[in-house]
Write an enzyme that holds these catalytic residues in place. Structure first.
Site, mmCIF file in Angstrom:
data_model
loop_
_atom_site.group_PDB
_atom_site.id
_atom_site.type_symbol
_atom_site.label_atom_id
_atom_site.label_comp_id
_atom_site.label_asym_id
_atom_site.label_seq_id
_atom_site.Cartn_x
_atom_site.Cartn_y
_atom_site.Cartn_z
ATOM 1 N N ARG A 294 22.096 9.922 17.259
ATOM 2 C CA ARG A 294 21.874 11.051 16.342
ATOM 3 C C ARG A 294 22.461 10.660 15.000
ATOM 4 O O ARG A 294 23.687 10.553 14.849
ATOM 5 C CB ARG A 294 22.550 12.295 16.934
ATOM 6 C CG ARG A 294 22.304 13.562 16.179
ATOM 7 C CD ARG A 294 21.198 14.368 16.813
ATOM 8 N NE ARG A 294 21.029 15.628 16.089
ATOM 9 C CZ ARG A 294 21.545 16.788 16.491
ATOM 10 N NH1 ARG A 294 22.238 16.855 17.622
ATOM 11 N NH2 ARG A 294 21.349 17.876 15.792
ATOM 12 N N GLU B 193 26.425 15.541 12.105
ATOM 13 C CA GLU B 193 27.016 16.881 12.062
ATOM 14 C C GLU B 193 28.507 16.861 11.694
ATOM 15 O O GLU B 193 29.226 17.825 11.935
ATOM 16 C CB GLU B 193 26.813 17.581 13.420
ATOM 17 C CG GLU B 193 25.669 18.558 13.495
ATOM 18 C CD GLU B 193 24.254 17.980 13.320
ATOM 19 O OE1 GLU B 193 24.099 16.742 13.286
ATOM 20 O OE2 GLU B 193 23.314 18.775 13.169
#
Ligand code: NAP
Ligand code: SF4
Length: 672
Positions: free
Chosen positions: A216, A166
Site C-alpha cells: 500500500r 496513511e
C-alpha cells in the site's frame, strides 16, 4: 447477455494465481479479532467471499507489540493465533475467494507508550511520543514484518498487504515530516525509502514466489514535507523490483486535515492520483477511496485509472456487491453512504464495527433474517429508515407486510438529509429503499394516515412515526423571520442574507452548511472540492498539499447553542472535525453558552454573556433545537388495547440517527 461491467468483472492473471475479478475488499478493522470470536470473524469474511469479491484484505494485524494500533491489537504471535486465522482462510477458500492479511505497523500512531518511529516526533493525533529506533531496532521491525508474513502463509492466507501509507510506520520513514535521521535511514530519499523496500524484499525472500504481496503505497501524503510524485514513482519501481505483486493506493496521512473518505468527498475523488502511477510499473495498480457502486468502479477501470478497485466500507454495506452487479442487479446493492457512523466511529470508540445500512455486518452469526415458520400480517406505520428496514426484513422473512406513510414518498427524514450539500449519498440510500420495496411483497399505502381502526386486525403493529421539531419556546418565535429546518430543507422557504441558527446539533450543522452554499455542491464538482480543501497535484506540490481556497459563503451565519462547550463536539468521532472545518471555511461564527431572550424583527437577543442581553442582528432565525417523538398514534393504539412496537424516533428522539433507527428496525423484524 453482455455484462454491464466488463472491466470490473474481468479476471486478473497474477502469473502464479488468477483473481476472479478486479474487485478488492480493502482492509477494515472490525474489532472482532480482539474479542477472540473467530467463528464470527470467519463468518464475516466468508459472506463477502461468497458474494464474489476477488481478494479480501483483512483488518490490520500488528507485526509486534510496539507496532499495534492500540495495546492488545491482534496479530499472528502464537500457534493459537495461526489456528484462529486458519478458520478465516478456510472459510474464505470454501467460497473460492482469496484473502491476504494486512500487516499494519502503526509506528508513532500506535496508541501506547512503547510506540516507535523514525524520529522521536509525536503525532498530533496521539498523546504518546515515539521512541526513535536505532539500527538494531530497525532490524527487529523488519524481522517482525517477515515473521508476520511467514505466519500468514502458515495460516493459509494467499498473501499479505504491507501497509506503507496513511502515515503509518513505513510512511514515517519516507517523509521528512517525521524522518529527521542523519544515518543511512534518513536524509536523502534513497535512504528514507530503504526501509519499505527492504521489508518487501525480505518478505518476498521468506514467503517464496507464489504468494501475493500487496504494497500500500502513499500516493498523496497531504501533510507538509510530503513526497513528490517523482519520489513516489521511484519508490513504486523499487517496491516492484523488491518483489511486490500489486500496488494499492493510499491517500492522506491520518493526521492530514483533508477528508479522504468521508461522504462529502467526491466519488472516486482520488482515482486521478492512481492514474498518474499507471505505466510507471508493470505490476497491477489498485485505486481506492469513495468508490461505492459498480458504475463508478467500471468507469474508473475503463478510464484507465487503475487495474483494480479497492472498496472497504461498501462490503460492510453489502456482502453481495459483486454477485449482484454480475447478475445485473446493481440497483439492489445496499449503498455505503460514507457516513462512518457504524464503522470507523465505532472502531475509534472501541466498539465493534458494523454498518448503518446493514446491521448484520460483523453480526453474521448473531443477527439472522432466516425465513419465519409462522408468517404474520404486519402493519408498519412510517416509511422513514426505521419503518423501511423493519418492513424489508419482515418481508424477506416471509411475513405479509403493509407499510403506511402519510407523505407521498418513502424516506422520511432521509429526504431532508439528502438536500444538504455533501450528503448527496442519501439520494442513493432512498433510491435503494425504493428499489427494494418495489421488488418486495410489501403493500405500500402512501398518502395514508394510519388510524387505530385501520390497524385493527394485524398480528403485529409497528409504529415508526418519527419525530417532530422541538419547540424551544423563545419569545417571538412565531414571527415571519423565524423558520424551522423543515421549512428550509423540505419546503425551500426563502432565507435572508444574515442567519442565526438556534441549536448546533447534527441538524444545526447541516442547516449552516445548506445556507452557506450556493451553486453546485463541491462533492459533485471535484475540481472545486480540491480547491476548497487544498488538494494539489503531487507532481507540482510535494504531498499534494495546497493552501485551502474555499468559496465565499452565500450567507453570513451564526450557529448558536446554550451549552458552554465547543459547538459540534458531539458530532461523529471521525467526521465532526470535517463539519467544523467546513463551516469555519464558510466563516460561520459559532457561539456556545448563550441564552435566547427573544426574537424581534431586528434579529435574536442573546443573553448568557457578561455584557447582558445583546442583539444579534439577523434577517432569519432557523430553529434546529432538537426533536421530540411523534407518539400520538402509539398512545392511541395502546389506549385501544392494541399491542404495539414503537421504534426509531417515535421511541426515543434524543440523539436519533439513521443508524439507531435502522438497527432497531432490523432487529425487531428479525425477532417477529
Ligand atoms: P441534537 O443533535 O440533539 O441537537 C439539538 C440542538 O438543539 C443542540 O445543539 C441543543 O443544544 C439544542 N437544544 C436542545 N433543546 C433546546 C431548547 N429547548 N431550546 C434551544 N435549543 C435547544 O438534535 P438535532 O440537531 O435535531 O439532530 C438530531 C439527530 O440527527 C442528531 O442527534 C444526529 O444524530 C442526527 N443527525 C446527524 C447528523 C450528522 O451529521 N451525523 C446530521 C443531522 C442529523 P443546547 O441544548 O446546548 O442549546
Ligand atoms: Fe458505509 Fe456508513 Fe456503513 Fe460505514 S456505516 S460502511 S460509512 S454506510
Amino acid at each position: 447477455m453482455s455484462s454491464p461491467y466488463p472491466h470490473m468483472l474481468a479476471p486478473l492473471d497474477l502469473g502464479f494465481t488468477t483473481l476472479r475479478n478486479r474487485v478488492l475488499m480493502g482492509s477494515m478493522h472490525t474489532g472482532l479479532e480482539e474479542r477472540g470470536d473467530w467463528d464470527r470473524v470467519a463468518a464475516y469474511y466468508a459472506e463477502r467471499a461468497a458474494g464474489g469479491v476477488a481478494l479480501i484484505v483483512t483488518g490490520g494485524m500488528a507485526p509486534n507489540k510496539e507496532g499495534g494500533v492500540f495495546p492488545g491489537a491482534a496479530g499472528l504471535f502464537t500457534d493459537q493465533d495461526i489456528a484462529n486465522h486458519r478458520k478465516v482462510t478456510d472459510a474464505v477458500h470454501a467460497h473460492d475467494g482469496k484473502i491476504a492479511m494486512q500487516i499494519l505497523h502503526a509506528g508513532r500512531y500506535a496508541y501506547g507508550p512503547d510506540c516507535v518511529s523514525s524520529s522521536a516526533i509525536k503525532s498530533p493525533i496521539s498523546p504518546f511520543p515515539p521512541r526513535e529506533l536505532d539500527e538494531e531496532g530497525i532490524e527487529k521491525q523488519i524481522r517482525d514484518f517477515v515473521t508476520a508474513a511467514v505466519r500468514a502463509r502458515e495460516a493459509g492466507y494467499d498473501g499479505v498487504e504491507v501497509m506503507g501509507s496513511e502515515g503509518y510506520f513505513l510512511n514515517q520513514f519516507l517523509c521528512l515530516h517525521v524522518n529527521k535521521r542523519t544515518d543511512r535511514w534518513g536524509g536523502s530519499y534513497e535512504n528514507r525509502m530503504q526501509l519499505p523496500v527492504e521489508v518487501v524484499k525480505r518478505v518476498r525472500e521468506a514467503v517464496g514466489p507464489d504468494f501475493i504481496i500487496i504494497y500500500r503505497i502513499s500516493l498523496l501524503d497531504l501533510v507538509p514535507n510530503g513526497q513528490t510524485f517523482d519520489q513516489v514513482i521511484q519508490l513504486a519501481k523499487a517496491i516492484e523490483a523488491a518483489g511486490a505483486t500489486i500496488l494499492n493506493s493510499g491517500i492522506g496521512w491520518h493526521e492530514a486535515r483533508v477528508p479522504t473518505i468521508a461522504t462529502s468527498v467526491p466519488r472516486a475523488g482520488f482515482a486521478w492520483v492512481t492514474k498518474k502511477l499507471m505505466g510507471h510499473v508493470s505490476i497491477p495498480v489498485i485505486t481506492s477511496n469513495r468508490i461505492n457502486n459498480p458504475d463508478t468502479a467500471e468507469e474508473v477501470l475503463s478510464g484507465g485509472n487503475a487495474d483494480m478497485v479497492s472498496m472497504a466500507r461498501p462490503f460492510l454495506a453489502d456482502a453481495d456487491f459483486v454477485a449482484k452487479a454480475a447478475a445485473g442487479k446493481g440497483a439492489t446493492i445496499a449503498p455505503c453512504i460514507g457516513c462512518n457512523q457504524a464503522c470507523l466511529d465505532h472502531t475509534f470508540s472501541g466498539k465493534l464495527t458494523s454498518c448503518l445500512v446493514n446491521p448484520r455486518a460483523c453480526a453474521e452469526t448473531e443477527l439472522s433474517y432466516a425465513p419465519t415458520a409462522a408468517p404474520k400480517t404486519i402493519a408498519v406505520v412510517g416509511a422513514g429508515p426505521a419503518g423501511l428496514m423493519t418492513a424489508l426484513v419482515a418481508d424477506q422473512r416471509g411475513h405479509k407486510v403493509t407499510l403506511f406513510e402519510k407523505d407521498s414518498r418513502l424516506g422520511g427524514q432521509l429526504n431532508m438529509a439528502r438536500e444538504v450539500p455533501g450528503k448527496e449519498e442519501f439520494h442513493g440510500l432512498v433510491h435503494w429503499f425504493e428499489t427494494m420495496v418495489a421488488a418486495s411483497g410489501i403493500e405500500v399505502r402512501l398518502n395514508t394516515e394510519a388510524t387505530v381502526d385501520a390497524l385493527a386486525g394485524f398480528d403485529e403493529v409497528i409504529v415508526a412515526t418519527g419525530v417532530t421539531p422541538r419547540d424551544p419556546g423563545i419569545p417571538g418565535e412565531d414571527r415571519a423571520n423565524v423558520l424551522s429546518y423543515i421549512d428550509v430543507l423540505r419546503d425551500k422557504a426563502p432565507v435572508g442574507k444574515r442567519v442565526a441558527v438556534v441549536g448546533a446539533g447534527g441538524i444545526g450543522f447541516d442547516i449552516a452548511e445548506y445556507v452557506t452554499h450556493q451553486g453546485t455542491s463541491p462533492t459533485l464538482d471535484p475540481e472545486e472540492w480540491r480547491k476548497e480543501w487544498g488538494v494539489g497535484d503531487p507532481a507540482e506540490v510535494p504531498g499534494g498539499l495546497l493552501e485551502p481556497a474555499p468559496p465565499a459563503p452565500a450567507r453570513e451565519v451564526t450557529l448558536l447553542q446554550r451549552k458552554a462547550e465547543k459547538p459540534g463536539k458531539r458530532l461523529g468521532k471521525t467526521t465532526g472535525w470535517i463539519h467544523r472545518a467546513s463551516l469555519a471555511a464558510r466563516q460561520v461564527r459559532m457561539l456556545g453558552g448563550v441564552t435566547y431572550d427573544a426574537i424581534t424583527d431586528e434579529g435574536i437577543v442573546l443573553g448568557g454573556g457578561d455584557k447582558g442581553p445583546q442583539l444579534l442582528p439577523v434577517d432569519t432565525v432557523i430553529l434546529c433545537a432538537g426533536q421530540e417523538p411523534l407518539r400520538a398514534l402509539a398512545d392511541a393504539l395502546i389506549a385501544a388495547g392494541q399491542s404495539v412496537h414503537v421504534i426509531g424516533g417515535a421511541d426515543v428522539a434524543a440523539e436519533l440517527d439513521a443508524k439507531r433507527a435502522i438497527n432497531q428496525g432490523a432487529r425487531l423484524a428479525a425477532a417477529l
